[in-house]
Design an enzyme around this catalytic site. Sequence first.
Site, mmCIF file in Angstrom:
data_model
loop_
_atom_site.group_PDB
_atom_site.id
_atom_site.type_symbol
_atom_site.label_atom_id
_atom_site.label_comp_id
_atom_site.label_asym_id
_atom_site.label_seq_id
_atom_site.Cartn_x
_atom_site.Cartn_y
_atom_site.Cartn_z
ATOM 1 C CD GLU A 199 -4.765 -8.993 3.527
ATOM 2 O OE1 GLU A 199 -4.198 -8.848 4.624
ATOM 3 O OE2 GLU A 199 -4.684 -8.141 2.598
ATOM 4 C CG ASP B 65 -6.963 -3.411 1.227
ATOM 5 O OD1 ASP B 65 -6.363 -4.268 0.551
ATOM 6 O OD2 ASP B 65 -6.488 -2.898 2.257
ATOM 7 C CG HIS C 201 -2.146 -0.881 1.016
ATOM 8 N ND1 HIS C 201 -3.274 -0.502 0.312
ATOM 9 C CD2 HIS C 201 -2.376 -2.153 1.432
ATOM 10 C CE1 HIS C 201 -4.158 -1.490 0.322
ATOM 11 N NE2 HIS C 201 -3.631 -2.507 0.989
ATOM 12 C CG HIS D 170 -4.160 -6.834 -0.881
ATOM 13 N ND1 HIS D 170 -3.703 -5.784 -0.111
ATOM 14 C CD2 HIS D 170 -3.223 -7.030 -1.833
ATOM 15 C CE1 HIS D 170 -2.526 -5.377 -0.576
ATOM 16 N NE2 HIS D 170 -2.222 -6.128 -1.624
#
Length: 235
Positions: free
Chosen positions: A206, A146, A139, A209
């Site tokens: 995730e 996300d 990030h 993500h």
Amino acid sequence: MDEPEQFWKPIPPYDDRGWDLVPPIEECGEPLVDITGRTPRILYGASYLRQGLDGALDRCWVREGVWERLRRVLALLPERYSLLIFDGLRPLRVQRAIYGQFKTVIQEERPGISAAELELILEDYVARPVKRLDRPAPHTTGGAVDLTLCLDGTPMDMGTGFDNLTSQAHTDWFERTDGGRETMRDQRRLLFHVMEAAGFVNYGCEWWHYSYGDRQWARQKKGVPIYGFCPECDG
């Protein structure tokens, strides 16, 4: 369903091998862009700002190439669909706050956990909050987002919430379990395949993500990472 048939295929197992083969970052110099409010089909949820985390941004910043590919996602889907972005560019101080928050949750849930075990769990869900120019947290490159899908303005049920710290958050969880939750499985499939079709890659621990241009993307695409650490994330 109006969506193309390939968007309903099973999600393949996540392969975490190959990090040693990722070549050095070749920063392309692509600018960050503020995509907040650019289209009614992308809503920025500002999740960490809502939580009151130190340094959380009130605007959604991503690299220009990420913005272009998010528009491709929308072009691939019927108008009823939209995107809810939880987080984009993330300053290091926000990363530190998230890391500390997750660490506390795990320690409370697992009293007596060893430091080594704790680090292994944290590695799956949150990057270490340190400035590493050779291996920047996703990030901090502007290449990671996300997000989730919405239908008629309502977020689709993916089986867990954002930032869930269990194995149920693994993108292929519902491919590996027989719990009668086909709807959640199919909705994860749709998100996964439409994002991949637009040029993104998913981090398998995730479901929310996705990234383009960073080291995760380069590893899966067997290419060269083009996004490095953004100076805007320093501090």
